[in-house]
Write a protein that holds these residues in place. Sequence first.
Motif: not given
Length: 701
Positions: A484-489
């Motif tokens: 989830q966090a990396r998709v946001r990036m």
Amino acid sequence: MGRKVTLATCSLNQWALDFEGNLERILKSVEIAKTKGAKYRLGPELEICGYGCADHYYESDTLLHSFEVLRKLLESPVTQDIICDVGMPIMHHNVRYNCRVIFLNRKVLLIRPKMTLANVGVHRELRWFSPWNQTRQVEEYFLPRMIQEVTGQETVPFGDCVLSTKDTCIGSEVCEELWSPNSPHINMSLDGVEIFTNGSASHHELRKANQRVNLVTSATTKCGGIYLYANQRGCDGDRVYYDGCAMIGINGDTVAQGAQFSLEDVEVITATLDLEDVRSYRGEECHPHLATGLKPCHRVKVDFSLSSSGDIFLPTHEPIDWSYHTAEEEISLGPACWLWDYLRRSGQAGFLLPLSGGVDSSSTACIVYSMCVQICRAVDVGNSQVLADVRRVVGDEAYSPKDPKELCGRIFTTCYMSSENSSTDTRNRAQELASQIGSSHLSINIDLAVKGILGIFSAVTGMFPKFRVNGGSHRENLALQNVQARVRMVLAYLFAQLCLWARGKPGGLLVLGSAILTGYFTKYDCSSADINPIGGVSKTDLKSFLSYCVDKYQLTALRGILAAPPTAELEPLTDGQVSQTDEADMGMTYSELSVIGRLRKISKCGPFSMFCKLIHMWRDALSPAEVAEKVKRFFRMYSINRHKMTTVTPSYHAEVYSPDDNRFDLRPFLYNTRWSWQFRAIDGQVPTTEKAPGLDALQKP
């Protein structure tokens, strides 16, 4: 007989390797100084090439272009009839030195190399320069032919020397030399030098300005004399912000103060002072017997006076009280000015920030809003450079910013990236803050992207990971949070590149980060960004800053943000409410983490020495065994996560305890995470400590 002198010092917003722009700003400062009647103009350290050239100092091009700029300065009619003191790198006998070059009327008077180099924290001067360690010694320096053609000189004095005019004597210090326990001004004053100059490149750190001012005032309190201090200003290409604070002092008093934070590229301050005041002060305060045995300064004589015979009616400057900013004001102003320099010099059209509704990203948003406030104020008072820059950034040659909120809407895009694990509260907090600062706000749902990525994994492996609350393992739970966090990036960079295109506007946006030096951090998540204005600020200071913004800018949305528990919102909600908090995941509070981090970085504590300190510092709250567990947990997690620091977004440098990346903190990134020997030492000490005399002073109440 003349006795009153008018002197000028300045703060310049120089840019590393911007030789043309640096030349223009130097000439402008000299012109202003002459307009104000000054006969001596002091500039910042390495102002010709810019202080932050780093390994470009190894290149012969940097030395060549610096001399080309010096030639332009010598030839310019602007620099005639005023002594000019500029900073540049020079090679002498195949050794590079950080130098002051002092010239007058197309003649180089002397070159003074720096004797004490800054080599701690963010500074690496010993990497590029050598210190001049030949005290009171002077050699001949053969000028390059391009300079000889202008000056008619073949050689000039190079070394530890001072300038003797017809009416006074002037000696140089360079930045770090003022901070040295054996500052040159001490021996120079004992040998009769009356005016000290310091061309500096001193960067901003929270609460540092008072140290700088105290050093200048104490120098002339002890020795008497006049002290001129110049400094760089702005972001010259790296994480530090040079915060100006040019000043002039005499006999322990400050008589002129420049701004600490400003969008002005050139600021010149002057003062008219009486040399007889220095002589009278020294007649009572100085100790001439201390000069016994000291080798006299080598004096370079010049047929020039700083004073004039008809100056009896010229008023002198009176002492002033230095005006300091609070830490909250410094956070509001320093990173904001740094962001503006970065934006206008990067050629981009604005910023994009993933706004989560938490303290960290909200602090970044408030700094951008503060930047817009500073821009509007600068335009309002007639700063033509800021107006030209903002017009170029927004792509409108007729635009004139009046309202910070309206400007914020043009150059700042915020986005709330929700998932099925996001709460309504954080969404509302982000939306409310965006509305109050005026940013162009987007609401993006990432669930489709997350499911698509997990679908690819499932198609390849035949497995589908689960959250811990749904029966999954720790590995599955962590992987589901990180995706989830990396998709946001990825989405942040996509929208930064294309959201203006989608609106029919030119340009791209710089992605802003909001990870702080002690905090919840995923490698390559939305904390990965182009630049990060809060990375060097502690959580405690950020909360105080947000409270300040509530009152200063009437951003009432921040009250709810401050009251909410910090959470990454990466695990499923429980009955629609957040069940995951950062502090629970980390096993310690942000306050505890800040104390531990400072002990590790500033106090240079390893695990055992940190334990020994904390059993006393935390004796009212934790037992020795509990302290031991927290220390061991910190060092385990520190060593496990150290590799993340090799990828940390360049952050604004705000404290000595600053971004813990491998450019600033030169420690390994692969550790033995068991710390076997160190932790055994702690475990062996715990029972001894609990049985020691005064046990009740170390026990949890």
